[in-house]
Design a protein around this motif. Structure first.
Motif, mmCIF file in Angstrom:
data_model
loop_
_atom_site.group_PDB
_atom_site.id
_atom_site.type_symbol
_atom_site.label_atom_id
_atom_site.label_comp_id
_atom_site.label_asym_id
_atom_site.label_seq_id
_atom_site.Cartn_x
_atom_site.Cartn_y
_atom_site.Cartn_z
ATOM 1 N N LEU A 216 10.664 8.101 23.553
ATOM 2 C CA LEU A 216 9.803 9.112 22.949
ATOM 3 C C LEU A 216 8.361 8.961 23.440
ATOM 4 N N ALA A 217 7.939 7.704 23.617
ATOM 5 C CA ALA A 217 6.570 7.449 24.060
ATOM 6 C C ALA A 217 6.300 8.014 25.449
ATOM 7 N N ALA A 218 7.350 8.177 26.225
ATOM 8 C CA ALA A 218 7.203 8.679 27.594
ATOM 9 C C ALA A 218 7.335 10.197 27.681
ATOM 10 N N MET A 219 7.593 10.869 26.541
ATOM 11 C CA MET A 219 7.821 12.308 26.556
ATOM 12 C C MET A 219 6.550 13.089 26.244
ATOM 13 N N VAL A 225 4.741 9.163 15.490
ATOM 14 C CA VAL A 225 6.034 8.632 15.066
ATOM 15 C C VAL A 225 5.796 7.558 14.012
ATOM 16 N N THR A 226 6.666 7.510 13.024
ATOM 17 C CA THR A 226 6.696 6.402 12.075
ATOM 18 C C THR A 226 8.141 6.208 11.656
ATOM 19 N N ASP A 227 8.468 5.009 11.176
ATOM 20 C CA ASP A 227 9.826 4.852 10.651
ATOM 21 C C ASP A 227 9.794 4.986 9.135
ATOM 22 N N VAL A 228 10.827 5.597 8.598
ATOM 23 C CA VAL A 228 10.913 5.864 7.165
ATOM 24 C C VAL A 228 11.593 4.666 6.512
ATOM 25 N N THR A 229 10.841 3.951 5.681
ATOM 26 C CA THR A 229 11.372 2.739 5.053
ATOM 27 C C THR A 229 11.119 2.779 3.547
ATOM 28 N N GLY A 230 10.434 1.768 3.025
ATOM 29 C CA GLY A 230 10.396 1.568 1.574
ATOM 30 C C GLY A 230 9.715 2.621 0.746
ATOM 31 N N PHE A 231 8.808 3.409 1.347
ATOM 32 C CA PHE A 231 8.093 4.421 0.569
ATOM 33 C C PHE A 231 8.818 5.758 0.539
ATOM 34 N N GLY A 232 9.997 5.827 1.143
ATOM 35 C CA GLY A 232 10.776 7.056 1.144
ATOM 36 C C GLY A 232 10.243 8.076 2.141
ATOM 37 N N LEU A 233 11.019 9.124 2.391
ATOM 38 C CA LEU A 233 10.596 10.157 3.338
ATOM 39 C C LEU A 233 9.263 10.757 2.933
ATOM 40 N N LEU A 234 9.099 11.058 1.647
ATOM 41 C CA LEU A 234 7.860 11.711 1.215
ATOM 42 C C LEU A 234 6.663 10.776 1.359
ATOM 43 N N GLY A 235 6.850 9.495 1.077
ATOM 44 C CA GLY A 235 5.741 8.550 1.194
ATOM 45 C C GLY A 235 5.276 8.363 2.625
ATOM 46 N N HIS A 236 6.220 8.256 3.548
ATOM 47 C CA HIS A 236 5.831 8.065 4.940
ATOM 48 C C HIS A 236 5.334 9.369 5.563
ATOM 49 N N ALA A 237 5.841 10.501 5.092
ATOM 50 C CA ALA A 237 5.282 11.788 5.517
ATOM 51 C C ALA A 237 3.845 11.924 5.028
#
Length: 351
Positions: A216-219, A225-237
């Motif tokens: 993705l970094a080369a595109m 970009v972030t990974d969705v982890t402990g704060f849930g989709l809404l928290g990381h969004a």
């Protein structure tokens, strides 16, 4: 030690990324932490709650460094090790880097767990690192009250290809590469309510490495970009929205839900972390009035080793979808968009 060892999950008050300190509490803690002096080569620090730190080594290389560890969400020690290692390596991938090696973080109740069980945790972690093509080159261990395992993970990328959670632009499409529901499935597991198919979905999702990151970094067109982890989709969004100073819209029905998660959520299964997450968003997340509570629970559900949330120019979105699906992420979906507006998240039902 007793001949019958206790279940791993019985020794922990929480498990997986559900162990995370709630985002509002964490923000309060960090607010009182003295700021360090400016360092010219520190490309990414603590300013926007990004997934890892980044240090410029030279004009061609940047070092990505992170650490992640938690308590068990499953009882199988090998699976616990695999999940924790995949979760830690995910932060390196999310920054667009390729892992180079890892160090193990081990805290175990030695008087309650056998050396064989502890060894299986480490074997599980090493197996995932081997899949990523990196060694576990050392680490540190302590005798602790609760079982803890994770990694310090290091990776390399080009300084011009570092991905962060703050680069989203108005008009970007949002793509999520994995399904939601890890927290609900793990809660059901602890309650003895998770069927075999649900466990398979849980392990399959949490042990899948987020390998698209460097590609993705080369595109062209991939902005954040972030990974969705402990704060849930809404928290990381929300972190992505605040980093960009823009509004993020999420289509509530768009993310794939892991096998068994919808029925369990409708039956009221959820994690305490999901409740804490929702309370911690502090009014910065607006829900459609027609959104059912069980759907909200899945959008705030803590995702251990969750998918990548990608902000990409609309003209490049199809190429990104093709890339991640070709790499085996069949659950990848467009889940929203970025637009002008205050740093906030708006959730739309039935979109």
């Amino acid at each position: 030690m007793s001949d019958i060892e206790p279940r791993l999950t019985s020794l922990a008050h929480g498990g997986g990324c559900g162990c995370k300190i709630a985002p509002d509490v964490l923000q309060s803690i960090l607010a009182s932490t003295p700021r360090t002096a400016a360092f010219a080569d520190l490309m990414v620090g603590t300013e926007t709650s990004d997934d890892a730190a980044v240090w410029r080594l030279n004009d061609q290389q940047a070092l990505v460094a992170t650490t992640d560890f938690f308590m068990p969400m499953v009882d199988d020690p090998f699976d616990f090790g695999r999940i924790a290692a995949a979760n830690a390596l995910s932060d390196v991938y999310a920054m667009g880097a390729t892992p180079i090696f890892a160090l193990a973080i081990v805290g175990m109740p030695v008087g309650k767990l056998s050396p064989q069980t502890i060894g299986r945790v480490l074997e599980g972690g090493a197996s995932v690192c081997a899949e990523a093509g990196v060694p576990v080159a050392g680490g540190h261990s302590i005798d602790s009250l609760e079982p803890i395992y994770g990694l310090v993970a290091l990776g390399l990328t080009h300084p011009d290809r570092v991905l962060t959670n703050r680069g989203a632009r108005a008009g970007d499409a949002l793509i999520l590469t994995k399904g939601l529901g890890v927290g609900v499935l793990s809660a059901a597991y602890k309650q003895g309510r998770l069927e075999a198919g649900g466990y398979e979905a849980l392990i399959g999702s949490t042990t899948r490495l987020n390998t698209p990151g460097p590609k993705l970094a080369a595109m062209d067109g991939v902005h954040a970009v972030t990974d969705v982890t402990g704060f849930g989709l809404l928290g990381h969004a929300l972190e992505m929205a605040r980093g960009a100073g823009l509004t993020v819209e999420i289509d509530a029905d768009a993310p794939v839900l892991l096998d068994g998660a919808p029925a369990l959520a409708k039956a009221g299964v959820r994690t305490g972390a999901s409740v804490r997450n929702w309370a911690a968003y502090g009014g910065a997340v607006t829900l459609d009035a027609e959104l059912p509570e069980w759907r909200r629970d899945l959008l705030t559900d803590p995702q251990t080793s969750g998918g990548l949330l990608i902000a990409v120019a609309p003209e490049a979105a199809e190429a990104v979808m093709a890339l991640v699906q070709d790499l085996g992420f069949a659950s990848a979906r467009r889940v929203g968009r970025v637009r002008e507006g205050e740093p906030a998240v708006i959730v739309k039902a039935g979109a």
